[in-house]
Scaffold this motif. Sequence first.
Motif, short mmCIF file in Angstrom:
data_model
loop_
_atom_site.label_atom_id
_atom_site.label_comp_id
_atom_site.label_asym_id
_atom_site.label_seq_id
_atom_site.Cartn_x
_atom_site.Cartn_y
_atom_site.Cartn_z
N LEU A 1 0.73 -1.27 -0.05
CA LEU A 1 -0.02 -0.06 0.00
C LEU A 1 0.92 1.31 -0.03
O LEU A 1 1.79 1.27 0.93
CB LEU A 1 -1.03 0.21 1.10
CG LEU A 1 -1.99 -1.14 1.52
CD1 LEU A 1 -2.95 -0.61 2.68
CD2 LEU A 1 -2.85 -1.16 0.07
N THR A 2 0.60 2.02 -1.03
CA THR A 2 1.31 3.44 -1.15
C THR A 2 0.69 4.55 0.08
O THR A 2 -0.39 4.23 0.59
CB THR A 2 1.25 4.09 -2.40
OG1 THR A 2 -0.14 4.43 -2.62
CG2 THR A 2 1.73 3.31 -3.54
N PRO A 3 1.45 5.36 0.42
CA PRO A 3 0.73 6.50 1.21
C PRO A 3 -0.50 6.97 0.64
O PRO A 3 -1.48 7.09 1.55
CB PRO A 3 1.93 7.69 1.38
CG PRO A 3 3.01 6.85 1.10
CD PRO A 3 2.99 5.92 0.20
N ALA A 4 -0.76 7.13 -0.61
CA ALA A 4 -1.78 7.41 -1.09
C ALA A 4 -3.12 6.41 -0.96
O ALA A 4 -4.43 6.65 -0.56
CB ALA A 4 -1.78 7.72 -2.56
N ASP A 5 -2.61 5.09 -1.00
CA ASP A 5 -3.73 3.95 -0.53
C ASP A 5 -4.03 4.08 0.84
O ASP A 5 -5.36 3.72 0.87
CB ASP A 5 -2.94 2.43 -0.98
CG ASP A 5 -2.69 2.35 -2.29
OD1 ASP A 5 -3.35 2.84 -3.37
OD2 ASP A 5 -1.69 1.55 -2.82
N ARG A 6 -3.17 4.27 1.63
CA ARG A 6 -3.60 4.34 3.12
C ARG A 6 -4.60 5.47 3.32
O ARG A 6 -5.41 5.49 4.05
CB ARG A 6 -2.30 4.45 3.81
CG ARG A 6 -1.23 3.42 3.84
CD ARG A 6 0.13 3.57 4.15
NE ARG A 6 1.11 3.15 3.52
CZ ARG A 6 2.22 3.12 3.59
NH1 ARG A 6 2.87 3.80 4.56
NH2 ARG A 6 3.45 2.46 3.14
N ALA B 1 -8.85 -2.11 8.24
CA ALA B 1 -9.35 -1.98 6.91
C ALA B 1 -8.51 -2.64 5.97
O ALA B 1 -7.82 -3.61 6.30
CB ALA B 1 -9.10 -0.36 6.79
N ASP B 2 -9.14 -2.57 4.73
CA ASP B 2 -8.50 -3.35 3.69
C ASP B 2 -6.90 -3.18 3.58
O ASP B 2 -6.52 -2.03 3.13
CB ASP B 2 -9.02 -3.10 2.50
CG ASP B 2 -8.59 -3.92 1.19
OD1 ASP B 2 -7.88 -4.89 1.43
OD2 ASP B 2 -8.56 -3.31 0.06
N GLY B 3 -6.16 -4.15 3.95
CA GLY B 3 -4.70 -4.20 4.11
C GLY B 3 -4.11 -3.12 5.16
O GLY B 3 -2.80 -3.00 5.19
N MET B 4 -4.91 -2.97 6.12
CA MET B 4 -4.51 -2.25 7.38
C MET B 4 -4.74 -3.17 8.55
O MET B 4 -5.71 -3.56 8.63
CB MET B 4 -5.16 -0.76 7.46
CG MET B 4 -5.09 -0.04 6.36
SD MET B 4 -3.67 0.70 5.94
CE MET B 4 -3.35 1.74 7.27
N HIS B 5 -3.80 -3.21 9.42
CA HIS B 5 -3.66 -3.97 10.70
C HIS B 5 -3.32 -3.31 11.93
O HIS B 5 -2.54 -2.60 12.04
CB HIS B 5 -2.60 -5.39 10.46
CG HIS B 5 -2.98 -5.97 8.85
ND1 HIS B 5 -3.87 -7.06 8.63
CD2 HIS B 5 -2.30 -5.43 7.84
CE1 HIS B 5 -3.64 -7.20 7.29
NE2 HIS B 5 -3.03 -6.34 6.91
N SER B 6 -4.08 -4.01 12.80
CA SER B 6 -3.65 -3.65 14.45
C SER B 6 -2.44 -4.68 14.43
O SER B 6 -2.59 -5.75 14.06
CB SER B 6 -4.64 -3.76 15.31
OG SER B 6 -4.11 -3.94 16.56
N ALA B 7 -1.17 -3.94 14.78
CA ALA B 7 -0.04 -4.98 15.07
C ALA B 7 0.74 -4.72 16.36
O ALA B 7 0.45 -3.69 16.97
CB ALA B 7 0.87 -4.59 13.80
N VAL B 8 1.22 -5.90 16.62
CA VAL B 8 2.37 -5.89 18.07
C VAL B 8 3.46 -5.71 17.59
O VAL B 8 3.94 -6.35 16.72
CB VAL B 8 2.03 -7.10 18.61
CG1 VAL B 8 2.87 -7.23 20.03
CG2 VAL B 8 0.59 -7.34 19.16
N VAL B 9 4.19 -4.67 18.17
CA VAL B 9 5.53 -4.18 17.59
C VAL B 9 6.39 -4.51 18.95
O VAL B 9 6.14 -3.88 19.95
CB VAL B 9 5.77 -2.71 17.32
CG1 VAL B 9 6.97 -2.36 16.84
CG2 VAL B 9 4.69 -2.50 16.02
N ARG B 10 7.37 -5.06 18.68
CA ARG B 10 8.27 -5.42 19.63
C ARG B 10 9.75 -4.85 19.42
O ARG B 10 9.98 -5.44 18.26
CB ARG B 10 8.43 -6.81 20.51
CG ARG B 10 6.90 -7.06 20.85
CD ARG B 10 7.30 -8.65 21.44
NE ARG B 10 6.11 -9.18 22.40
CZ ARG B 10 4.93 -9.79 21.94
NH1 ARG B 10 4.77 -10.10 20.57
NH2 ARG B 10 3.97 -10.14 22.59
N ALA B 11 10.77 -4.65 20.18
CA ALA B 11 12.24 -4.31 19.85
C ALA B 11 12.71 -4.36 21.23
O ALA B 11 12.21 -3.93 22.48
CB ALA B 11 12.07 -3.06 19.05
#
Length: 245
Positions: free
Chosen positions: A186-191, A231-241
Amino acid sequence: MTQESTDLRETVRRRYAAAATQVTEGGSACCGETDACFGAAHYQDGERDELPVEAVAASLGCGNPTAVADLREGDRVLDLGSGGGIDVLLSARRVGPTGKAYGLDMTDEMLALALANQRTAGVTNAEFLKGTIEAVPLPAGTIDVVISNCVINLSTDKRAVFAEAFRVLRPGGRLGVSDVVADDALTPADRAERGDHVGCVAGALSFAEYREGLRAAGFTDVSVTPAHSVADGMHSAVVRAVKPR
């Protein structure tokens, strides 16, 4: 900061100031025009029951970072964009009296709501700070765990956010974040087609961008794992580092 970035930040501030006012007046808050943020649904009944109803009503997150941040007794925790304080209050209880939880927010109305929730909950090992997540008002190397819940996507300078998280963490410190993330295709425009900036969608990084940004800041053991679709192609995600020792 460009004028566009300044305008976006002010739009975000106004949106969350209004959300805090809604809760203070007995209503509930939601995250912009999208379904990206499901708030209190991500917390277990036992967690919600031990907090003021206003803290739960003001929850605007897309996950529960306290459930993935591996909090330990005595940890010092920083919540970036703490809103009504739900994650700070939960963190403060998990780290116990020898630990401390800080909440950082730029919105006066949210800070006032968080302080009221803290008093109601009787939590003494928490402190709320005014500031932006791009310029954290804490010394370097003083935090064990940085958490955040559907806020980093709202920043217009995410590299500064990652750099500040890295700076305040002690060596060996951990990052545990819930955020909205886009498919790499997804491009920024897609988002932007899928939702606006204040609604937690248009400003989201892709999976690859998130990983690259954290590694560029110095983090290791970086993972960005999708949790559910928003949303389509958008996700809630768990980020670890992790900040290397």
